[in-house]
Design a protein around this motif. Structure first.
Motif, PDB file in Angstrom:
ATOM      1  N   ARG A   1       0.821  -1.213   0.000  1.00 49.50           N
ATOM      2  CA  ARG A   1       0.000   0.000   0.000  1.00 49.50           C
ATOM      3  C   ARG A   1       0.855   1.263   0.000  1.00 49.50           C
ATOM      4  O   ARG A   1       0.537   2.229  -0.689  1.00 49.50           O
ATOM      5  CB  ARG A   1      -0.932  -0.002   1.209  1.00 49.50           C
ATOM      6  N   GLN A   2       1.945   1.266   0.754  1.00 46.59           N
ATOM      7  CA  GLN A   2       2.795   2.462   0.811  1.00 46.59           C
ATOM      8  C   GLN A   2       3.477   2.702  -0.527  1.00 46.59           C
ATOM      9  O   GLN A   2       3.466   3.823  -1.037  1.00 46.59           O
ATOM     10  CB  GLN A   2       3.854   2.330   1.904  1.00 46.59           C
ATOM     11  N   CYS A   3       4.056   1.672  -1.108  1.00 55.16           N
ATOM     12  CA  CYS A   3       4.742   1.838  -2.389  1.00 55.16           C
ATOM     13  C   CYS A   3       3.767   2.273  -3.481  1.00 55.16           C
ATOM     14  O   CYS A   3       4.079   3.136  -4.299  1.00 55.16           O
ATOM     15  CB  CYS A   3       5.445   0.541  -2.793  1.00 55.16           C
ATOM     16  N   TRP A   4       2.577   1.675  -3.480  1.00 55.96           N
ATOM     17  CA  TRP A   4       1.573   2.020  -4.479  1.00 55.96           C
ATOM     18  C   TRP A   4       1.145   3.479  -4.320  1.00 55.96           C
ATOM     19  O   TRP A   4       1.061   4.225  -5.293  1.00 55.96           O
ATOM     20  CB  TRP A   4       0.368   1.088  -4.339  1.00 55.96           C
ATOM     21  N   THR A   5       0.919   3.896  -3.070  1.00 56.46           N
ATOM     22  CA  THR A   5       0.518   5.273  -2.807  1.00 56.46           C
ATOM     23  C   THR A   5       1.609   6.239  -3.230  1.00 56.46           C
ATOM     24  O   THR A   5       1.343   7.244  -3.891  1.00 56.46           O
ATOM     25  CB  THR A   5       0.200   5.468  -1.312  1.00 56.46           C
ATOM     26  N   HIS A   6       2.841   5.942  -2.883  1.00 54.30           N
ATOM     27  CA  HIS A   6       3.954   6.827  -3.229  1.00 54.30           C
ATOM     28  C   HIS A   6       4.182   6.881  -4.739  1.00 54.30           C
ATOM     29  O   HIS A   6       4.649   7.887  -5.254  1.00 54.30           O
ATOM     30  CB  HIS A   6       5.231   6.391  -2.509  1.00 54.30           C
ATOM     31  N   ALA A   7       3.843   5.836  -5.444  1.00 53.25           N
ATOM     32  CA  ALA A   7       4.031   5.814  -6.896  1.00 53.25           C
ATOM     33  C   ALA A   7       2.924   6.559  -7.637  1.00 53.25           C
ATOM     34  O   ALA A   7       3.183   7.170  -8.672  1.00 53.25           O
ATOM     35  CB  ALA A   7       4.097   4.372  -7.384  1.00 53.25           C
ATOM     36  N   TYR A   8       1.701   6.529  -7.116  1.00 55.19           N
ATOM     37  CA  TYR A   8       0.566   7.051  -7.879  1.00 55.19           C
ATOM     38  C   TYR A   8      -0.094   8.292  -7.309  1.00 55.19           C
ATOM     39  O   TYR A   8      -1.001   8.826  -7.923  1.00 55.19           O
ATOM     40  CB  TYR A   8      -0.485   5.952  -8.059  1.00 55.19           C
ATOM     41  N   ASP A   9       0.323   8.774  -6.144  1.00 55.07           N
ATOM     42  CA  ASP A   9      -0.249  10.001  -5.588  1.00 55.07           C
ATOM     43  C   ASP A   9       0.805  11.104  -5.672  1.00 55.07           C
ATOM     44  O   ASP A   9       1.776  11.102  -4.910  1.00 55.07           O
ATOM     45  CB  ASP A   9      -0.682   9.777  -4.138  1.00 55.07           C
ATOM     46  N   PRO A  10       0.630  12.061  -6.570  1.00 52.88           N
ATOM     47  CA  PRO A  10       1.651  13.095  -6.758  1.00 52.88           C
ATOM     48  C   PRO A  10       1.842  14.011  -5.552  1.00 52.88           C
ATOM     49  O   PRO A  10       2.872  14.666  -5.430  1.00 52.88           O
ATOM     50  CB  PRO A  10       1.152  13.886  -7.963  1.00 52.88           C
ATOM     51  N   SER A  43       5.155  -7.121   5.691  1.00 49.87           N
ATOM     52  CA  SER A  43       4.000  -7.932   5.340  1.00 49.87           C
ATOM     53  C   SER A  43       2.682  -7.282   5.723  1.00 49.87           C
ATOM     54  O   SER A  43       1.661  -7.521   5.081  1.00 49.87           O
ATOM     55  CB  SER A  43       4.108  -9.316   5.988  1.00 49.87           C
ATOM     56  N   ASP A  44       2.679  -6.414   6.740  1.00 53.56           N
ATOM     57  CA  ASP A  44       1.435  -5.754   7.128  1.00 53.56           C
ATOM     58  C   ASP A  44       1.031  -4.647   6.160  1.00 53.56           C
ATOM     59  O   ASP A  44      -0.074  -4.122   6.238  1.00 53.56           O
ATOM     60  CB  ASP A  44       1.514  -5.232   8.559  1.00 53.56           C
ATOM     61  N   GLN A  45       1.918  -4.280   5.236  1.00 54.37           N
ATOM     62  CA  GLN A  45       1.613  -3.266   4.228  1.00 54.37           C
ATOM     63  C   GLN A  45       1.079  -3.860   2.926  1.00 54.37           C
ATOM     64  O   GLN A  45       0.629  -3.142   2.057  1.00 54.37           O
ATOM     65  CB  GLN A  45       2.862  -2.439   3.907  1.00 54.37           C
ATOM     66  N   ILE A  46       1.143  -5.167   2.789  1.00 60.72           N
ATOM     67  CA  ILE A  46       0.707  -5.819   1.554  1.00 60.72           C
ATOM     68  C   ILE A  46      -0.814  -5.908   1.530  1.00 60.72           C
ATOM     69  O   ILE A  46      -1.436  -6.393   2.478  1.00 60.72           O
ATOM     70  CB  ILE A  46       1.324  -7.234   1.419  1.00 60.72           C
ATOM     71  N   GLN A  47      -1.412  -5.412   0.448  1.00 64.36           N
ATOM     72  CA  GLN A  47      -2.866  -5.421   0.312  1.00 64.36           C
ATOM     73  C   GLN A  47      -3.359  -6.847   0.169  1.00 64.36           C
ATOM     74  O   GLN A  47      -2.874  -7.606  -0.641  1.00 64.36           O
ATOM     75  CB  GLN A  47      -3.266  -4.605  -0.939  1.00 64.36           C
TER      76      GLN A  47
END
Length: 52
Positions: A13-22, A47-51
């Motif tokens: 979730r963190q990596c996805w957010t950092h990649a797609y939220d400008p 592991s707790d960050q994995i959707q």
């Protein structure tokens, strides 16, 4: 913070957010790396960050 794309299953979730939220990196100096991103690159995603 409004994400344009929802985080898919199996992605951090963190990596996805950092990649797609400008807005995440907008206030950061563009010559420096985001500490949270660097941590995930070096140590992997917790592991707790994995959707599920």
């Amino acid at each position: 913070m409004t994400l344009r794309k929802p985080c898919p299953k199996g992605q951090c979730r963190q990596c996805w957010t950092h990649a797609y939220d400008p807005d995440i990196h907008r206030s950061q100096d563009q010559r420096t790396d985001c500490a949270a991103c660097v941590d995930h690159m070096k140590n992997g995603c917790p592991s707790d960050q994995i959707q599920k």
